[in-house]
Design an enzyme around this catalytic site. Structure first.
Site, PDB file in Angstrom:
ATOM      1  N   HIS A  76       2.626   1.933  -6.945  1.00  7.04           N
ATOM      2  CA  HIS A  76       1.904   1.517  -8.310  1.00  7.04           C
ATOM      3  C   HIS A  76       1.054   2.872  -8.818  1.00  7.04           C
ATOM      4  O   HIS A  76       1.089   3.320  -9.970  1.00  7.04           O
ATOM      5  CB  HIS A  76       0.961   0.383  -7.833  1.00  7.04           C
ATOM      6  CG  HIS A  76       0.624  -0.365  -9.208  1.00  7.04           C
ATOM      7  ND1 HIS A  76      -0.592  -0.182  -9.972  1.00  7.04           N
ATOM      8  CD2 HIS A  76       1.149  -1.491  -9.543  1.00  7.04           C
ATOM      9  CE1 HIS A  76      -0.591  -0.990 -10.879  1.00  7.04           C
ATOM     10  NE2 HIS A  76       0.287  -1.873 -10.760  1.00  7.04           N
ATOM     11  N   CYS A  77       0.547   3.464  -7.709  1.00  8.98           N
ATOM     12  CA  CYS A  77      -0.430   4.706  -8.312  1.00  8.98           C
ATOM     13  C   CYS A  77       0.627   5.948  -8.681  1.00  8.98           C
ATOM     14  O   CYS A  77       0.189   6.678  -9.579  1.00  8.98           O
ATOM     15  CB  CYS A  77      -1.058   5.096  -6.781  1.00  8.98           C
ATOM     16  SG  CYS A  77      -2.484   4.143  -6.332  1.00  8.98           S
ATOM     17  N   MET A  78       1.787   5.982  -8.208  1.00 11.54           N
ATOM     18  CA  MET A  78       2.425   7.184  -8.458  1.00 11.54           C
ATOM     19  C   MET A  78       3.315   7.032  -9.799  1.00 11.54           C
ATOM     20  O   MET A  78       4.248   7.533 -10.063  1.00 11.54           O
ATOM     21  CB  MET A  78       3.573   7.462  -7.231  1.00 11.54           C
ATOM     22  CG  MET A  78       2.631   8.092  -6.165  1.00 11.54           C
ATOM     23  SD  MET A  78       3.742   8.616  -4.985  1.00 11.54           S
ATOM     24  CE  MET A  78       4.584   7.216  -4.209  1.00 11.54           C
ATOM     25  N   GLY A 116       0.205   4.530  -3.209  1.00  7.78           N
ATOM     26  CA  GLY A 116       1.532   3.840  -3.131  1.00  7.78           C
ATOM     27  C   GLY A 116       2.442   4.049  -4.316  1.00  7.78           C
ATOM     28  O   GLY A 116       1.994   4.623  -5.555  1.00  7.78           O
TER      29      GLY A 116
END
Length: 416
Positions: A405-407, A403
């Site tokens: 946060h990961c990106m 999501g």
């Protein structure tokens, strides 16, 4: 002087590094997706549109958005950086001894933008220059036409993982899977030679550098670290997850460096299950406000927390087992008691929404987050708790198991 530092998980986000879906994701196929660490292939054009909406939200709130491919193309204009990346990418063990010299020369002469595209997107045998094909290369003649001489790096979309900005410095992370190791090479070149970073004042927490600014090579052994497990939550405290992709050995190594430079007072190691569904700490837990977190309830009580603190200048550390993970976070933040917002819906819906990144949220500022619209139950609970939720479709982006946060790799974020 340009500033880069990250003092919290929810303070005002000022600068961020992202990567728009590109050629590397168009290289994904049903036959290679598992090797490249994806559960599915993506409709790339739609994923690009979703990502564009994501970055528009960031820019609307005043965030300066930097794109990985742009920074890579720019740093490839610096001879030292270009040489560093090509030397790390093209070796006897990656392209074969017969081809290494000619292939390095071929890449050294390439236009920086084209080179950046193939370093991330990959280069197939069928695309190789005819002059190279005439070389006496056993590696080339034994490859199928669809095989890659340079592998694509589709996980580059998850800019959070290859490097972690922790207070006034950055860690270049030794990744768990070989398929992601070259992402760190790109980050290393950008932070060392891109003019924007070369003029900035920050530390390298890992790896160490010599007096000339060159990286000191270190055998990783069984140690690995990925940025989805790394959270500088504020108050000179760092959370680090230990699970599928981050090891205790690397948490100790990072903690020693941070303590030596007096960058933090406390590192809370969070021991999780080692499985794909909970690959990083941020897949089950993120902060959404100064005193509020979202967490997948099914695993919340299973996380074991240990606090590391410096005991002396020789690198020794004190280790304390915490009563509970959430109590340790609340204590570190000094908030007394956290507002805990669990994944929404019944047990079935909660498991689905955790898998679809319902807990993987990026805060733009305190109490404002970006989420996938499909996580309806979790988003409803967040809004009921007073959190402003900005939604995007995410039906394609979410196939990559990551999501907001990961990106995002925050480059500058305010304290709380």
């Amino acid at each position: 002087m340009t500033q880069f530092r990250v003092d919290s998980e929810v303070g005002k986000l000022r600068k961020v590094l992202v990567h728009r879906p590109d050629l590397s994701l168009r290289r994904l196929t049903p036959s290679n997706r598992e090797e490249l660490l994806f559960d599915d292939v993506l409709w790339v054009r739609k994923a690009r549109g979703e990502h564009d909406k994501f970055t528009r939200y960031l820019e609307k709130y005043g965030v300066e958005v930097y794109y990985l491919d742009d920074l890579l193309a720019e740093v490839l204009q610096v001879p030292e950086a270009r040489g560093f990346i090509i030397d790390k990418t093209v070796t006897r063990l990656t392209v074969g001894a017969a081809l290494v010299a000619d292939f390095r020369a071929y890449l050294l002469e390439m236009d920086p933008r084209r080179l950046a595209t193939i370093l991330i997107g990959g280069l197939g045998r069928q695309e190789i220059d005819d002059a190279l094909m005439r070389r006496h290369s056993l590696t080339l003649v034994t490859m199928e036409s669809a095989d890659f001489l340079l592998p694509p790096l589709p996980n580059s979309i998850f800019t959070r993982d290859s490097s972690s900005w922790i207070y006034n410095g950055v860690s270049l992370n030794p990744m768990f899977f070989e398929a992601r190791e070259l992402e760190v090479v790109h980050a290393a070149a950008i932070y060392n030679w891109h003019p924007m970073f070369a003029e900035a004042d920050f530390e390298f927490w890992y790896p160490d550098q010599d007096e000339q600014g060159r990286f000191v090579q270190e055998d990783w052994g069984r140690a690995s670290l990925e940025g989805g497990d790394v959270m500088p939550i504020g108050n000179r405290t760092l959370l680090v997850g230990i699970g599928e992709r981050t090891t205790a050995q690397m948490v100790e190594r990072l903690a020693q460096s941070l303590f030596r430079y007096e960058a933090v007072d406390r590192v809370i190691a969070c021991v999780m299950s080692k499985d794909r569904a909970h690959m990083h700490l941020d897949t089950i837990f993120t902060m959404v406000d100064r005193d509020a977190v979202t967490i997948y309830p099914k695993v919340a009580t299973r996380i074991r927390a240990y606090s590391l603190r410096p005991s002396d200048k020789t690198g020794q550390m004190d280790l304390t087992e915490e009563k509970s993970f959430l109590d340790a976070v609340a204590d570190a933040l000094g908030v007394g008691k956290l507002r805990v917002i669990g994944t929404g819906g019944d047990e079935y819906a909660a498991e689905r929404e955790q898998w679809d990144d319902g807990n993987n949220l990026v805060a733009i500022e305190p109490g404002v987050v970006i989420a996938y619209a499909k996580n309806e139950y979790t988003n409803k609970k967040l809004r009921k708790a007073g959190i402003k939720v900005l939604t995007l479709d995410g039906s394609e982006l979410g196939r990559g198991r990551g999501g907001g946060h990961c990106m995002t790799c925050p480059l500058l974020r305010d304290p709380i």
